[in-house]
Design a protein around this motif. Structure first.
Motif, mmCIF file in Angstrom:
data_model
loop_
_atom_site.group_PDB
_atom_site.id
_atom_site.type_symbol
_atom_site.label_atom_id
_atom_site.label_comp_id
_atom_site.label_asym_id
_atom_site.label_seq_id
_atom_site.Cartn_x
_atom_site.Cartn_y
_atom_site.Cartn_z
ATOM 1 N N UNK A 3 0.823 -1.207 0.000
ATOM 2 C CA UNK A 3 0.000 0.000 0.000
ATOM 3 C C UNK A 3 0.859 1.261 0.000
ATOM 4 N N UNK A 12 3.927 1.909 -0.929
ATOM 5 C CA UNK A 12 4.701 2.285 -2.114
ATOM 6 C C UNK A 12 3.884 2.366 -3.393
ATOM 7 N N UNK A 13 2.655 1.827 -3.389
ATOM 8 C CA UNK A 13 1.920 1.821 -4.661
ATOM 9 C C UNK A 13 0.698 2.729 -4.685
ATOM 10 N N UNK A 14 0.218 3.193 -3.534
ATOM 11 C CA UNK A 14 -1.063 3.911 -3.557
ATOM 12 C C UNK A 14 -1.037 5.105 -4.502
ATOM 13 N N UNK A 15 0.110 5.837 -4.497
ATOM 14 C CA UNK A 15 0.136 7.047 -5.317
ATOM 15 C C UNK A 15 0.064 6.711 -6.807
ATOM 16 N N UNK A 16 0.801 5.684 -7.224
ATOM 17 C CA UNK A 16 0.765 5.353 -8.650
ATOM 18 C C UNK A 16 -0.593 4.769 -9.030
ATOM 19 N N UNK A 17 -1.189 3.985 -8.128
ATOM 20 C CA UNK A 17 -2.514 3.430 -8.413
ATOM 21 C C UNK A 17 -3.524 4.545 -8.624
ATOM 22 N N UNK A 18 -3.543 5.492 -7.663
ATOM 23 C CA UNK A 18 -4.513 6.580 -7.756
ATOM 24 C C UNK A 18 -4.241 7.426 -8.999
ATOM 25 N N UNK A 19 -2.971 7.712 -9.238
ATOM 26 C CA UNK A 19 -2.614 8.541 -10.383
ATOM 27 C C UNK A 19 -3.086 7.922 -11.691
ATOM 28 N N UNK A 20 -2.706 6.676 -11.898
ATOM 29 C CA UNK A 20 -3.055 6.059 -13.191
ATOM 30 C C UNK A 20 -4.550 5.794 -13.297
ATOM 31 N N UNK A 21 -5.179 5.490 -12.155
ATOM 32 C CA UNK A 21 -6.638 5.309 -12.204
ATOM 33 C C UNK A 21 -7.319 6.603 -12.629
ATOM 34 N N UNK A 22 -6.866 7.722 -12.030
ATOM 35 C CA UNK A 22 -7.484 8.999 -12.401
ATOM 36 C C UNK A 22 -7.229 9.306 -13.865
ATOM 37 N N UNK A 44 -6.698 7.102 -16.363
ATOM 38 C CA UNK A 44 -7.424 6.257 -17.303
ATOM 39 C C UNK A 44 -8.938 6.366 -17.117
#
Lengths: 280, 164
Positions: B7, B9-19, B21
């Motif tokens: 969580x 290390x990845x939350x920021x990239x997950x949220x970023x790419x989700x927003x 796409x």
């Protein structure tokens, strides 16, 4: 947050799966690990890591597939072909859903609910694709609560924004259902408030849990198949074959769940929007 | 459970790419393409509704015309029957009149013929009388050797003839 953060990963994905069959060892949670692709582990934006991960890749693929699907239905023919009928069926489905739950005012939410429903649906189904046989491991990003949580928060934010914009402070009357005797209000209102505040969590967790559970179950059953075969012919017949049959059945169930969970997400969002639009 | 273990290390990239796409999906597909698809559906629905209404109107009109035609037809039939009846009546009266005329002609000719017969009969009778008077005078002269006047002979003949 830097390349070091990914160290435990580099020993994981990639090697475990290919070796798993030989070692008869399957790690059910392995499939949910996120790994940066194309050496993007160090990408940062304003101090936050924005590595292009396998999760992001499958978001991109879901977006692309959805784009291709909808674009194929835009011929605008008077007598539609099969593809156009399929696309129009989905838009009509969302339109009816909003019409039934929100009413005439629901029309303007069609783009959002359609995007939500189709994005989740395509993500769920793409994650179920049996691409493992050609060496590509699909990643179901809806099995991550960071993703479902963001989607849930978006829906909840829309409810709050629309509710307060349309009704102002009168929106709080949502917590006092019609016909509540006034002595009951101090008890009912907090309960309603809590159930309202729980919504984004239940919305996000439901999808995340359903997708994760299904994929774990499939992985566990596949480990039974591999272990059964490796343990000898007797085990193979009595454990591996029934497990495989069960797996096939569960795969069908998972396709159903993929659709149902996308539908539930869209349906609940539209119900919450109805609260915001019409206040009970 | 990687969802929790990764969580941080990845939350920021997950949220970023989700927003990124989901934003693409929402703005390009949801707001760009879906309204066009729904517009097509709406257009088709209105066209179908219009066509149905036009078909209904045409059908109503056809029914109306058929009704009007039926009424006109009935009128024409009634009129034709009237004409036939009138013609029948006219021809019947005409026939009667001509029959009557013919009858009167026949009667007249019959009466004329009867008078002519009566005339020739009386003429013949007069001739018979004259012959009988002559014959009676002649017979009396020869048998009785006496001359009888024409008047007495005539009277005697008349007397005898009235007994015939």
């Amino acid at each position: 947050m830097g390349p070091g953060a990914w160290t435990f990963l580099s020993s994981g994905q990639g090697t475990v799966r290919s070796v798993a069959a030989e070692q008869a060892k399957v790690e059910p949670m392995q499939q949910f690990t996120i790994e940066p692709l194309f050496g993007s582990a160090g990408w940062e934006l304003a101090g936050y890591n924005i590595a292009f991960t396998n999760s992001a890749l499958w978001m991109a693929l879901a977006t692309l597939a959805l784009g291709v699907f909808v674009a194929g239905g835009m011929k605008g023919q008077l007598v539609p072909g099969r593809w156009q009928v399929a696309v129009e069926g989905f838009t009509g489905f969302i339109d009816n859903l909003l019409e039934a739950n929100v009413g005439k005012a629901g029309r303007k939410y069609v783009p959002y609910i359609f995007s939500l429903f189709m994005f989740i649906l395509f993500a769920n189904i793409l994650g179920l694709m049996p691409l493992g046989v050609v060496g590509v491991h699909p990643f179901t990003f809806t099995s991550h609560f960071t993703v479902t949580g963001v989607l849930a928060i978006m829906s909840f934010s829309i409810v709050l924004i629309v509710g307060f914009l349309r009704h102002g402070l009168h929106f709080f009357s949502l917590f006092v259902p019609h016909g509540t005797p006034w002595p009951m209000i101090p008890i009912i209102a907090p309960i309603e408030l809590i159930s309202f505040l729980v919504r984004p969590f239940s919305l996000g967790l439901r999808l995340f849990v359903a997708m994760m559970a299904g994929h774990v179950l499939l992985e566990v059953l596949s480990s039974f198949v591999i272990s059964g075969i490796n343990a000898g012919p007797g085990y193979g017949v009595f454990i591996a074959i029934p497990s495989l049959v069960l797996m096939v059945g569960i795969c069908a169930l998972e396709i159903l769940v993929a659709g149902i969970q996308a539908y539930v997400f869209a349906l609940l969002t539209s119900l919450y929007i109805n609260d915001a639009e019409n206040l009970h | 459970m990687p969802q929790i273990e990764q969580l941080a290390e990845t939350y920021s990239s997950q949220i970023f790419w989700l927003l990124i796409f989901f934003g693409l999906v929402f703005f390009v597909i949801g707001r760009g393409m879906v309204p066009k698809v729904m517009n097509t559906v709406a257009l088709r629905d209105t066209q179908i509704a219009g066509d149905l209404a036009a078909a209904q109107a045409a059908r109503d009109q056809a029914n109306e015309q058929e009704e009007a035609w039926r009424i006109r037809e009935n009128e024409n039939r009634a009129r034709a029957q009237g004409i036939v009846a009138q013609a029948k009546a006219v021809s019947a009266t005409d026939h009667e009149a001509r029959l009557a005329q013919a009858q009167t002609g026949v009667d007249a000719r019959l009466a004329e013929a009867e008078t002519r017969i009566a005339a020739s009969r009386s003429e013949a009778l007069a001739e018979v009388e004259a012959v009988a008077v002559d014959a009676a005078q002649d017979i009396v002269r020869r048998i009785a050797n006496a001359d009888v006047t024409t008047d007495s002979a005539q009277a005697a003949v008349k007397k005898a003839l009235s007994h015939v």
